[in-house]
Design a protein around this motif. Structure first.
Motif, PDB file in Angstrom:
ATOM      1  N   TYR A  39      14.998 -73.353  -5.084  1.00 40.51           N
ATOM      2  CA  TYR A  39      15.080 -73.793  -3.687  1.00 40.51           C
ATOM      3  C   TYR A  39      13.832 -74.580  -3.326  1.00 40.51           C
ATOM      4  O   TYR A  39      12.706 -74.110  -3.519  1.00 40.51           O
ATOM      5  N   LEU A  40      14.058 -75.770  -2.789  1.00 36.06           N
ATOM      6  CA  LEU A  40      12.962 -76.651  -2.399  1.00 36.06           C
ATOM      7  C   LEU A  40      13.069 -76.913  -0.900  1.00 36.06           C
ATOM      8  O   LEU A  40      14.048 -77.494  -0.425  1.00 36.06           O
ATOM      9  N   ASN A  41      12.068 -76.451  -0.163  1.00 38.87           N
ATOM     10  CA  ASN A  41      12.053 -76.587   1.291  1.00 38.87           C
ATOM     11  C   ASN A  41      11.116 -77.727   1.681  1.00 38.87           C
ATOM     12  O   ASN A  41       9.899 -77.603   1.598  1.00 38.87           O
ATOM     13  N   LEU A  42      11.715 -78.833   2.111  1.00 36.73           N
ATOM     14  CA  LEU A  42      10.949 -79.999   2.561  1.00 36.73           C
ATOM     15  C   LEU A  42      11.156 -80.250   4.054  1.00 36.73           C
ATOM     16  O   LEU A  42      10.947 -81.364   4.543  1.00 36.73           O
ATOM     17  N   ASN A  43      11.556 -79.222   4.778  1.00 38.37           N
ATOM     18  CA  ASN A  43      11.849 -79.381   6.202  1.00 38.37           C
ATOM     19  C   ASN A  43      10.622 -79.842   6.983  1.00 38.37           C
ATOM     20  O   ASN A  43       9.490 -79.437   6.708  1.00 38.37           O
ATOM     21  N   TYR A  44      10.899 -80.683   7.980  1.00 39.66           N
ATOM     22  CA  TYR A  44       9.886 -81.133   8.945  1.00 39.66           C
ATOM     23  C   TYR A  44       8.688 -81.805   8.265  1.00 39.66           C
ATOM     24  O   TYR A  44       7.543 -81.399   8.424  1.00 39.66           O
ATOM     25  N   ASN A  45       9.025 -82.827   7.490  1.00 42.64           N
ATOM     26  CA  ASN A  45       8.019 -83.727   6.951  1.00 42.64           C
ATOM     27  C   ASN A  45       8.319 -85.137   7.459  1.00 42.64           C
ATOM     28  O   ASN A  45       8.959 -85.289   8.513  1.00 42.64           O
TER      29      ASN A  45
END
Length: 234
Positions: A39-45
């Motif tokens: 799982y790769l969380n790139l939220n809010y970039n």
């Protein structure tokens, strides 16, 4: 964090979940590599672009979050050709441009939302442009473009509905006029009958008056009988 390197994940054999949310990352290098990450969380970039090679070297990737970034162009399903375990995509709160005539948009929408391999809820996919579809879901904005036969059917149904309404209103007007004329004839008939009854009553009164006058004349005494005979003195 404002950037990550292509080889940043190499050697991290125990890395399964990577949370890079709420940073200043604007670019993900192609072929970033990890054989373990799921799982790769790139939220809010600040990311605005991915290519067919961005996640190519993440073979076990099952979940990806890019909520609240700056994507405008609809992705292609080929971006995930090398990710057979992908089960979840979080794509909401981006600035998607909805070009409903682009076949890729429908293709990616079906890839993301259709069962049994559903990866995202359709209500999370919101158009940010053009102006006429801002705030609508992809499906709401493109429904009739993707289903032209239903649009034609709806137009036909609308035309049929209008025709039925016109016919119905015409029949109502005819019925109202018929009722109005019927009531008018009925009122005229009642008026004529009432006038006839009044005239007949007047005739009866005249006849009764004439009969009474005739009877009064017949019963009147003879004037000669009213004159008394002369007295003896006269």
């Amino acid at each position: 964090i404002s950037s990550i390197g292509k080889d940043s994940l190499e050697g991290l054999q125990s890395l399964v979940d990577l949370d890079l949310s709420r940073n200043l990352i604007s670019y993900i290098p192609d072929s970033i590599s990890s054989n373990t990450i799921r799982y790769l969380n790139l939220n809010y970039n600040r990311i605005s672009y991915v290519s067919n090679f961005t996640f190519f070297m993440l073979p076990r990737l099952s979940g990806l979050g890019v909520v609240g970034n700056r994507f405008t162009t609809i992705w292609r399903r080929s971006i995930f050709d090398a990710n057979p375990y992908l089960e979840r995509l979080d794509l909401s709160d981006n600035m998607w441009r909805c070009d409903c005539t682009d076949d890729n948009m429908l293709d990616f929408y079906e890839f993301v939302t259709l069962e049994p391999n559903k990866k995202e809820e359709s209500y999370n996919l919101i158009c940010n442009s053009p102006l006429n579809v801002i705030g609508q879901t992809w499906l709401e904005a493109c429904y009739f473009t993707w289903n032209p036969t239903e649009k034609a059917g709806n137009v036909d149904n609308l035309v049929l509905f209008i025709i039925i309404m016109i016919v119905g209103l015409s029949m109502c007007l005819v019925l109202v006029n018929a009722v109005r004329h019927s009531m008018k004839r009925r009122l005229n008939s009642i008026q004529i009958q009432r006038e006839r009854q009044v005239e007949e009553a007047r005739d009866r009164l005249r006849q009764l008056r004439i009969r009474a006058e005739q009877e009064a004349l017949c019963n009147a005494p003879d004037p000669r009988d009213l004159i008394s005979p002369p007295s003896y003195d006269e």
